[in-house]
Write a protein that holds these residues in place. Structure first.
Motif, PDB file in Angstrom:
ATOM      1  N   ALA A   1       0.877  -1.378  -0.057  1.00 56.07           N
ATOM      2  CA  ALA A   1       0.036   0.096   0.228  1.00 56.07           C
ATOM      3  C   ALA A   1       0.881   1.141  -0.219  1.00 56.07           C
ATOM      4  CB  ALA A   1      -0.890  -0.008   1.323  1.00 56.07           C
ATOM      5  N   PRO A   2       0.473   2.412  -0.506  1.00 57.51           N
ATOM      6  CA  PRO A   2       1.364   3.394  -0.812  1.00 57.51           C
ATOM      7  C   PRO A   2       1.415   4.368   0.705  1.00 57.51           C
ATOM      8  CG  PRO A   2      -0.801   3.893  -1.797  1.00 57.51           C
ATOM      9  CD  PRO A   2      -0.872   2.346  -1.307  1.00 57.51           C
ATOM     10  N   LYS A   3       0.268   4.154   1.508  1.00 61.63           N
ATOM     11  CA  LYS A   3       0.498   5.176   2.623  1.00 61.63           C
ATOM     12  C   LYS A   3       0.963   4.425   3.700  1.00 61.63           C
ATOM     13  CE  LYS A   3      -4.083   7.274   1.529  1.00 61.63           C
ATOM     14  NZ  LYS A   3      -5.430   7.157   2.351  1.00 61.63           N
ATOM     15  N   TYR A   4       1.606   5.337   4.738  1.00 65.96           N
ATOM     16  CA  TYR A   4       2.255   4.812   5.897  1.00 65.96           C
ATOM     17  C   TYR A   4       1.207   4.134   6.690  1.00 65.96           C
ATOM     18  CZ  TYR A   4       4.482   4.459  10.231  1.00 65.96           C
ATOM     19  OH  TYR A   4       5.171   4.028  11.258  1.00 65.96           O
ATOM     20  N   PRO A   5       0.084   4.265   7.006  1.00 66.34           N
ATOM     21  CA  PRO A   5      -0.748   3.634   8.233  1.00 66.34           C
ATOM     22  C   PRO A   5      -0.840   2.151   7.513  1.00 66.34           C
ATOM     23  CG  PRO A   5      -1.751   5.768   7.732  1.00 66.34           C
ATOM     24  CD  PRO A   5      -0.615   5.468   6.676  1.00 66.34           C
ATOM     25  N   GLU A   6      -1.428   1.866   6.426  1.00 66.80           N
ATOM     26  CA  GLU A   6      -1.533   0.671   6.006  1.00 66.80           C
ATOM     27  C   GLU A   6      -0.120  -0.104   5.835  1.00 66.80           C
ATOM     28  OE1 GLU A   6      -3.637   2.431   2.629  1.00 66.80           O
ATOM     29  OE2 GLU A   6      -4.820   3.121   4.562  1.00 66.80           O
ATOM     30  N   LYS A   7       0.816   0.531   5.332  1.00 71.01           N
ATOM     31  CA  LYS A   7       2.182  -0.119   5.149  1.00 71.01           C
ATOM     32  C   LYS A   7       2.614  -0.651   6.346  1.00 71.01           C
ATOM     33  CE  LYS A   7       5.250   1.246   1.827  1.00 71.01           C
ATOM     34  NZ  LYS A   7       5.381   0.307   0.838  1.00 71.01           N
ATOM     35  N   GLN A   8       2.381   0.176   7.330  1.00 77.23           N
ATOM     36  CA  GLN A   8       3.177  -0.235   8.756  1.00 77.23           C
ATOM     37  C   GLN A   8       2.036  -1.481   9.258  1.00 77.23           C
ATOM     38  OE1 GLN A   8       1.327   2.045  11.761  1.00 77.23           O
ATOM     39  NE2 GLN A   8       2.838   1.653  13.238  1.00 77.23           N
ATOM     40  N   VAL A   9       0.865  -1.588   9.011  1.00 75.06           N
ATOM     41  CA  VAL A   9       0.030  -2.572   9.447  1.00 75.06           C
ATOM     42  C   VAL A   9       0.607  -3.911   8.784  1.00 75.06           C
ATOM     43  CG1 VAL A   9      -2.304  -3.737   9.878  1.00 75.06           C
ATOM     44  CG2 VAL A   9      -2.109  -1.108   9.677  1.00 75.06           C
ATOM     45  N   GLY A  10       0.882  -3.604   7.579  1.00 73.14           N
ATOM     46  CA  GLY A  10       1.116  -4.958   6.759  1.00 73.14           C
ATOM     47  C   GLY A  10       2.516  -5.449   7.261  1.00 73.14           C
ATOM     48  N   TYR A  11       3.439  -4.314   7.280  1.00 72.73           N
ATOM     49  CA  TYR A  11       4.900  -4.914   7.787  1.00 72.73           C
ATOM     50  C   TYR A  11       4.805  -5.626   9.209  1.00 72.73           C
ATOM     51  CZ  TYR A  11       7.643  -3.236   4.321  1.00 72.73           C
ATOM     52  OH  TYR A  11       8.213  -3.133   2.873  1.00 72.73           O
ATOM     53  N   VAL A  12       4.291  -4.973  10.130  1.00 73.31           N
ATOM     54  CA  VAL A  12       3.735  -5.417  11.677  1.00 73.31           C
ATOM     55  C   VAL A  12       3.210  -6.827  11.455  1.00 73.31           C
ATOM     56  CG1 VAL A  12       2.893  -4.824  13.834  1.00 73.31           C
ATOM     57  CG2 VAL A  12       3.792  -3.064  12.528  1.00 73.31           C
ATOM     58  N   VAL A  13       2.078  -6.977  10.918  1.00 75.77           N
ATOM     59  CA  VAL A  13       1.333  -7.956  11.143  1.00 75.77           C
ATOM     60  C   VAL A  13       1.932  -9.251  10.264  1.00 75.77           C
ATOM     61  CG1 VAL A  13      -0.798  -9.111  10.444  1.00 75.77           C
ATOM     62  CG2 VAL A  13      -0.872  -6.721  11.389  1.00 75.77           C
ATOM     63  N   THR A  14       2.589  -9.038   9.094  1.00 77.64           N
ATOM     64  CA  THR A  14       3.260  -9.872   8.560  1.00 77.64           C
ATOM     65  C   THR A  14       4.667 -10.332   9.407  1.00 77.64           C
ATOM     66  OG1 THR A  14       3.061  -8.662   6.438  1.00 77.64           O
ATOM     67  CG2 THR A  14       4.698 -10.324   6.369  1.00 77.64           C
ATOM     68  N   SER A  15       5.216  -9.625   9.961  1.00 76.23           N
ATOM     69  CA  SER A  15       6.256 -10.159  10.846  1.00 76.23           C
ATOM     70  C   SER A  15       5.730 -10.902  12.058  1.00 76.23           C
ATOM     71  CB  SER A  15       7.205  -8.935  11.298  1.00 76.23           C
ATOM     72  OG  SER A  15       6.513  -8.030  11.544  1.00 76.23           O
ATOM     73  N   CYS A  16       4.640 -10.640  12.584  1.00 77.97           N
ATOM     74  CA  CYS A  16       4.080 -11.304  13.718  1.00 77.97           C
ATOM     75  C   CYS A  16       3.428 -12.515  13.284  1.00 77.97           C
ATOM     76  CB  CYS A  16       3.065 -10.776  14.416  1.00 77.97           C
ATOM     77  SG  CYS A  16       3.619  -9.261  15.141  1.00 77.97           S
ATOM     78  N   LEU A  17       2.723 -12.597  12.058  1.00 77.07           N
ATOM     79  CA  LEU A  17       1.861 -13.727  11.658  1.00 77.07           C
ATOM     80  C   LEU A  17       2.607 -14.763  10.988  1.00 77.07           C
ATOM     81  CD1 LEU A  17      -0.688 -12.492  13.161  1.00 77.07           C
ATOM     82  CD2 LEU A  17      -1.758 -12.900  10.878  1.00 77.07           C
ATOM     83  N   LEU A  18       3.579 -14.493  10.269  1.00 76.93           N
ATOM     84  CA  LEU A  18       4.345 -15.333   9.455  1.00 76.93           C
ATOM     85  C   LEU A  18       5.660 -15.609   9.711  1.00 76.93           C
ATOM     86  CD1 LEU A  18       3.504 -13.936   5.822  1.00 76.93           C
ATOM     87  CD2 LEU A  18       2.184 -15.510   7.129  1.00 76.93           C
ATOM     88  N   ASN A  19       6.138 -16.915   9.323  1.00 76.42           N
ATOM     89  CA  ASN A  19       7.611 -17.003   9.694  1.00 76.42           C
ATOM     90  C   ASN A  19       8.296 -17.344   8.272  1.00 76.42           C
ATOM     91  OD1 ASN A  19       7.220 -19.967   8.940  1.00 76.42           O
ATOM     92  ND2 ASN A  19       6.700 -20.391  10.912  1.00 76.42           N
TER      93      ASN A  19
END
Lengths: 438, 1025
Positions: free
Chosen positions: B81-99
């Motif tokens: 996503a281009p905007k910060y709030p969405e990108k941040q969620v993406g990164y945070v959740v990906t690093s928590c949920l996935l290995n």
């Protein structure tokens, strides 16, 4: 009499002790912490009602929002302990006026302590009959502080009452209108395979009575069960009537039933306690009339779609009807969207229990409503585990119907004064665990 | 910030917080998950806002501990996503949920790379953080150059470079190739010149990882690390935000010292001098203060410095300073600090020369044994154990004994084991040792493992002057009212052997000794009764002149136990009873036990094992471990082929044991051996007594089962008597290589032959591994499962199994793992298809490595001809037409076999049946003949009926005539040869019980001449055992 408890604890769902009573000093006061740490805070709760931690055994049971925990350190009688808990809860309920929960306990601390002192002594269960206890523990629950009239009630000789021949009934009762209520309550347990063959089926029934009778009446109950009928036909030396006879298994009676008479004459005769009580319990495993047939077809179409068709057929008389029918059809955890078509009642998806819940408030006999649903699933990361297909569960109540076919043939009341009585008989069949595999 | 305006999310969270109990919470969560699923499944798609909201909810639910196994796609898609709030969620959740192993991550690589090489610092940071947390090998390959560029770039802010360093560390751990050693050494050195402490700390973490793999390449970094340390220690140019409670960046200090420890030595005198100055400052400057955080930080630095000082082998003065410091620590009341002090003192023991200094604190350490905190007690015990030597052994062991009675139950076992080891290692004289162990058993009998008392017995047996002392001592203990069972065992053994040495003392007549022992009999368990019985037998034998009354008493006891349900007790009772009637012969049979060959104390080995288990992986420990494991190799080495019995072990050299073999040269070793074998052989001709001897040895075997030791002696014998070399074949498989350094347990050939007749059992066993086999046969298919079981606490590595199948078998072995984890069992299925009949045998070439042992064995697999047979009964009507139709060679073959081991007909029938040949009685009119039938399966022949007729001559049982008919000429020939082999090479096994099928030895691929009848006593003994 074996030991049943060293201590008893009442805990709320968070694990706080509401009330406790130590009967023996062989368990420490902090043992309940072990229960909290090892049972309540793990997922063990609800898996096994008896657990051993350290040198102690914990028997526990959940009643509404209260855990009742019995702690013992010796080799105790587990069945006795559980029976004690069940009886104690019934006793409390009768004192509090029906409800037994955290609030009721908080409102009746003094009464509960008084009762706990009375119903168990040094770990040995004592008299738990509400009728007797109410004679001398007169402090009633706060629910009805004004209903009792202590002034015009003579406190009878409790000792005589407990030790007398008819310990469960007071003498000198007088009612204007002499009435007897008799309910036969049955619950059907069923496990059926997806092909419709019965894997396991039994009925557990209770005969509940409520007596408002004067004096010392002698009652005699006749059912259409096998033993009773055979005996009768022998006595009267005439062939049994062609009607259906029911074979009861595991019959247990209330203590008021005269067992010697039952053994010799095969009749259920008794002097009833005053008020409400459970006269007998029984179980039936053969010749059960199932009130409902369920015909499920559940098709998994690929990884993300499912088709569910369920037809429920009521097989009791067309004039009767069932109440509060709920059919829970399990669906996989990853269910995302559902759409329904039902011919009666209402259906919706409940994500909390992973089921399609179909409710029909009034369900007449000899009808067969259907439900067809389409379920869409979301794809998941976890590699495809095949869905375990839990069974469909069903809840219902059918008044005036007994799954066993049991009927009351007669209920005779005999009293010295020879008054007339009114007898009321009801039947009801409920679902126990009524499960159909799909 | 990102939370602003997400009402749904905050309502959900407050709902959860309002839940009264876990169950309500679960219901709420499941409902919400259902909602999220419905939303994600919505065809219309979601707005970025909604997507963000639901993904946050998912994360919240995941954090509460619920399983969230969907919606990863949505999370990953938010990264782009281009905007910060969405990108941040993406990164945070990906690093928590996935290995790192999730496939979805692959989708994100490109986006992540774009963010990293992009200009936006925030996005760079997000991307680097995620990769630093969950980046896998694929990330390493595609992103490493970009990350390196960022780390080295001068235009980036320290914020980004810090993260880049840590990200690179992760990538390096995943794939070490991403960092090119040649190129990076210089760059790393360059990085260490960095002034910003944040970047420096991160780079130092990277350097620790690099140096731990390859320290040589990074020599240039060494002086720079020292410089950094100096800078920090002198507190020069350290910004306020990097001082923690007044300590300049403790993290960086610790890491720099950790890096330096990976370099073996520091040679440059200047650097060395600076370094010592710095260390001196650290050691001096640390003290215990009130503030916990400050203490933690300064102690972290201090203990790393201590480790470093130990590593550097600093001069004595500094060492003693360290010990003094630690001495201060262990006197503090704070338990954490005391623990650390004790632990580090234990570590200090690895460095030479400090023992003397540590000894000064002995009193303080002993008080720590009584600390309420168990972990401190344990450390104190470890330290005492470590610091013990000849001078203070007596004090320490006595202290431990005293402490034993008050010690915690959980510690008693360890405590008693350690006391036993110390007593053994540092005993000033042996009687003291015996005293200590007996006291131990008396005080903590429940916690004494068998090894402890086995060891006492060994010492007593090997030392003549100790025997009367020990016997008197145990008798004293037995006189006490309550005696532990272990004590009964020791005393029974010792009194049985040596009570006659006391006979002249008062109260020690055989009768009295017997009655003392017999008093204990009703109280002991079934494992002790056999020892008591042996003791009675020996007492009886030693009673001179014979005492009729005692004899009757003992015989009555033997009589009583003759019907005992325990087989061991029963056997002993029966045997002793029979033996004790033999009179003079008894003297020989029940002679004093021979001296034990010297062995490494299994106790010490045990202690070493447990130490290795708990060791942590710091740099200094790592080295120490390597050393001990080397030591283990030296001491543990079993001699190849068992030609020489175990060599005495250095650790035991302090104990004065008159050794029989060790000091002598090779020839005398042989003499000693043959002497010893002489004693063995004397009893050989009487098989039961040989059994008995093994029996007596049984409870004393300290390492490995008795069979192993006796076998090695047996091998030695057969070497000495070179003429009997052929017998070796029965002990070692002919194809086995002699380079094998691991001695197998049990006879491989016997195991193979047993497996030819049954479908499951042990194929091979040695001290490290056990290979079991389980087979199923269906027509010409077979399925064998090999069970490879590691018997040790360390993994077996480089495990390899190759199948060398003969031409007629098609075999497929599934993958054999390279390592077998400790105490684990691995199953390897093996498919077998029989193509045509043949007697060739498949060979399993198996090798593994344990420590520095390399073992390689070639084992024959029991996929032999008879496994493909199926017995089938045939009636006379079926038999005779078939028999007649198959006339003459090559379909019907006849041969007269001579030199057959004579055996009665039923036994032969049994033997045939065990090969799956069905005996059809009544077909042949002559009762001396046997007719059998079977079906053979192979891919070429399919099911093929085979008919066998064996004619025996009642006058001469050593010859018989075999006639064999089948529809296939090869099958006829092979089966005939097979049966012939089995009949001819039957060993003479005189007392083999009739129930057990006779074991045919080494069936080699080619028909062989009848073997030398194995009447060699040694092999006989081996067979019996």
């Amino acid at each position: 009499m074996p030991v049943a408890a060293s201590a008893i604890y009442f805990l709320n769902l968070r694990g706080d002790v509401l009330i406790n009573r130590l009967y023996r000093d062989d368990v420490g006061g902090n043992m309940v912490d072990a229960f909290r740490m090892h049972i309540m805070q793990t997922k063990e709760l609800g898996t096994c009602p008896v657990r051993q931690i350290g040198g102690c055994s914990f028997f526990y049971m959940r009643i509404s929002n209260v855990y009742i925990v019995i702690v013992v350190s010796s080799n105790a009688n587990v069945a006795c302990a559980f029976k004690f808990v069940v009886e104690a809860v019934a006793l409390f309920k009768s004192y509090f006026g029906g409800a037994f929960d955290e609030d009721a306990i908080r409102n009746n601390f003094v009464l509960i302590y008084e009762l706990l002192d009375e119903i168990m002594d040094f770990g040995y269960p004592q008299n738990l009959s509400p009728e007797i206890l109410k004679l001398y523990i007169t402090q009633e629950g706060v629910r009805s502080p004004f209903s009792s009239k202590p002034s015009d009630r003579s406190v009878p000789n409790a000792t005589l009452q407990v030790t007398g021949a008819v310990g469960w009934r007071r003498e000198g009762l007088v009612y204007k209108k002499n009435e007897v209520f008799l309910d036969i309550v049955e619950s059907v347990n069923l496990l059926m395979s997806s092909k419709g063959s019965v894997l396991r089926c039994d009925v557990t029934g209770k005969v509940l009575m409520k007596c408002f009778l004067s004096g010392m009446p002698d009652l005699k109950l006749g059912l259409n069960d096998k033993i009773g009928l055979e005996k009768e036909s022998q006595l009267k030396s005439r062939p049994t009537k062609s009607g259906k006879t029911i074979e009861l298994d595991d019959v247990t009676f209330h203590q008021c039933v005269n067992l010697t008479r039952f053994n010799s004459e095969k009749t259920v005769s008794f002097v009833p306690p005053d008020g409400e009580f459970e006269l007998m319990k029984y179980r039936i495993t053969e010749g059960v009339n199932l009130p409902f047939r369920v015909l499920p077809t559940i098709k998994e179409l690929g990884r993300t779609r499912m088709e569910v068709n369920v037809k429920v057929k009521s097989v009791f008389g067309a004039k009767m009807f069932a109440l509060g029918v709920v059919i829970k059809i399990p669906v996989p955890k990853q269910t995302a969207k559902t759409s329904f078509q039902v011919t009666s009642g209402r259906a919706k998806y409940n994500a909390a229990i992973d089921c399609l819940v179909w409710k029909i408030r009034k369900f007449p006999g000899q009808t067969e409503p259907t439900l067809s649903a389409e379920v869409e699933l979301i794809s998941t990361m976890a590699e495809k585990k095949s869905w375990t297909r839990p069974p469909i569960q069903m809840e219902f109540q059918v008044p005036m119907f007994t799954a066993s076919g049991l009927r009351v043939r007669f209920l005779k009341v005999w009293e010295k004064s020879g008054y007339n009585t009114v007898e009321w008989v009801r039947y009801i069949t409920k679902a126990g665990s009524y499960e159909i595999r799909c | 910030m990102a939370m602003h305006g997400m009402r749904g999310l905050s309502i959900f969270i407050s709902d959860i917080r309002n839940c009264q109990n876990k169950e309500q919470e679960r219901l709420r969560v499941d409902k919400e998950l259902g909602n999220v699923r419905t939303r994600f499944k919505n065809e219309k798609g979601l707005t970025p806002y909604e997507k963000k909201k639901y993904v946050w909810k998912m994360l919240y639910i995941y954090m509460l501990g619920y399983d969230v196994d969907f919606g990863h796609m949505e999370a990953v898609s938010l990264i782009s996503a281009p905007k910060y709030p969405e990108k941040q969620v993406g990164y945070v959740v990906t690093s928590c949920l996935l290995n790192e192993n999730h496939d979805f991550l692959r989708l994100a690589i490109n986006t992540v790379r774009n963010d990293i090489i992009g200009r936006n610092e925030t996005f760079q940071c997000l991307a680097l953080t995620m990769v630093g947390n969950i980046g896998g090998t694929e990330f390493a390959e595609s992103l490493a150059p970009d990350v390196q560029k960022l780390l080295l770039s001068s235009s980036c802010r320290p914020l980004v470079r810090k993260k880049a360093a840590l990200c690179l560390l992760r990538l390096y751990r995943k794939n070490p190739d991403v960092v090119n050693v040649d190129g990076w050494a210089d760059r790393m050195a360059q990085l260490l010149d960095e002034r910003d402490l944040g970047v420096l700390t991160s780079s130092m973490s990277l350097l620790v990882a690099l140096v731990s793999n390859n320290h040589e390449a990074y020599w240039t970094c060494l002086p720079k690390c020292v410089k950094i340390l100096e800078r920090l220690a002198r507190n020069q140019d350290v910004p306020q935000e990097y001082t923690y409670y007044g300590i300049p960046s403790p993290w960086l200090q610790v890491k720099s010292m950790r890096v330096l420890q990976y370099f073996p030595t520091i040679e440059d005198p200047n650097t060395r001098r600076t370094l010592f100055e710095v260390l001196q400052r650290m050691l001096m400057g640390t003290d215990v203060v009130k503030n916990v955080n400050k203490n933690n930080a300064s102690h972290a630095v201090l203990f790393e410095a201590l480790a470093f000082v130990m590593h550097l082998d600093a001069e004595k003065e500094m060492m003693s300073q360290c010990v003094a410091l630690l001495g201060k620590f262990i006197a503090v009341r704070e338990p954490n600090i005391r623990y650390l002090g004790l632990e580090n003192m234990t570590r200090m023991l690895m460095v030479t020369d400090v023992q003397e200094i540590i000894k000064r604190h002995q009193a303080q350490i002993i008080t720590s044994l009584k600390d309420p905190d168990i972990s401190i007690r344990r450390r104190a015990l470890d330290l005492l154990y470590g610091m013990c030597d000849v001078t203070n052994a007596k004090d320490i062991v006595e202290e431990l004994l005293q402490y034993l009675s008050s010690a915690d139950f959980t510690m008693r076992e360890e405590l008693s084991l350690k006391a036993a080891i110390l007593a053994e290692k540092f005993a000033p004289d042996l009687s003291w040792y015996v005293d200590v162990i007996l006291q131990l058993i008396d005080k903590a009998g429940d916690f004494i493992s068998n090894d402890v008392w086995f060891r006492v017995v060994q010492f007593v047996t090997n030392n003549d002057d100790l025997q009367p002392y020990a016997a008197a001592k145990v008798k004293e203990y037995l006189d006490k009212p309550a005696v532990h069972e272990t004590m009964v065992k020791v005393s029974a053994y010792i009194l049985g052997e040596y009570s006659h040495l006391l006979a002249r003392r008062t109260g020690c007549s055989p009768k009295e000794i017997f009655s003392i022992l017999h008093e204990k009999l009703p109280t002991v368990s079934t494992t002790t009764i056999p020892i008591l019985l042996s003791a009675y037998a020996k007492i009886l034998m030693h009673t001179q002149p014979p005492d009729q009354e005692l004899q009757n008493q003992i015989w009555a006891i033997f009589n009583k136990y003759e019907s005992c349900i325990d087989a061991e007790i029963q056997q002993r009772a029966v045997e002793y009873f029979a033996l004790s009637r033999k009179g003079a012969a008894l003297m020989d049979i029940l002679a004093e036990m021979p001296k034990f060959p010297e062995r490494q104390s299994s106790l010490i080995k045990k202690a070493e094992d447990s130490e290795v288990d708990t060791a942590e992986q710091s740099a200094i420990k790592l080295r120490a471990q390597q050393q001990t494991s080397n030591a283990l190799v030296v001491t543990d080495q079993r001699p190849a082929n068992g030609a020489t019995p175990s060599v005495p072990v250095s650790q035991l050299s302090l104990v004065k044991v008159p050794s029989m073999i060790s000091a002598e040269d090779h020839t005398s070793t042989n003499q000693a051996l043959s002497e010893e074998n002489g004693t063995l052989r004397k009893v050989d001709p009487q098989p039961p007594s040989a059994d008995l001897l093994g029996d007596l040895l049984g409870p004393l075997a300290i390492e490995g089962p008795p069979g192993a030791t006796v076998r090695s002696e047996h091998n030695a014998v057969s070497r000495l008597e070179g003429g009997l070399d052929a017998v070796d074949g029965s002990a070692i498989v002919p194809v086995e290589e002699q380079t094998n350094t691991v001695q197998p347990i049990g006879n491989i050939a016997e195991r193979f032959h047993a497996l030819c007749l049954k479908d499951s059992g042990v194929l091979y066993e040695d001290p490290y591994i056990q290979i079991g086999i389980k087979a199923e046969w269906r027509a010409h298919h077979g399925c064998l499962v090999l069970f490879l079981g590691n018997k040790n606490t360390a993994p077996l590595i480089s495990v390899q199994a190759l199948i060398l199948p003969p031409a007629h078998l098609k075999m497929e072995l599934s993958l054999v793992p390279d390592t077998i984890p400790p105490r684990a069992q691995v199953q390897c299925p093996l498919e077998v298809v029989n193509l045509w009949p043949s007697r060739d045998v498949a060979v399993l070439d198996f090798s593994y490595k344990f420590g520095t042992y390399m073992a390689n064995v070639k084992l024959r697999l029991p996929a032999v001809l008879n496994k493909f047979l199926q017995p089938i009964p045939v009636s006379a009507e079926e038999f005779f037409p078939q028999w007649r139709s198959l006339s003459g060679p090559p379909l019907k073959l006849q041969e007269v076999v001579r030199g057959v081991r004579p055996m009665p007909l039923p036994e032969m029938a049994n033997l045939l049946y065990s090969f799956w040949l069905m005996i059809c009685p009544g077909l042949d009119p002559n009762p001396n003949n046997l007719v059998a039938s079977t079906t053979f399966y192979s891919e070429n022949t399919r099911a093929m009926l085979c008919l066998i007729r064996i004619e025996t001559d009642p006058a001469d049982r050593t010859q018989l005539r075999i006639t064999l008919a089948s529809g296939d000429p090869t099958l006829t020939f092979e089966l005939k040869e097979f049966i012939k082999e089995q009949m001819v090479s039957m060993p003479t096994a005189p007392q083999a019980p009739a129930a057990a099928p006779p074991v045919p030895p080494a069936a080699q691929p080619t028909p062989q001449a009848p073997q030398i009848p194995a009447n060699d006593p040694a092999s006989l003994l081996a067979d019996l055992l």
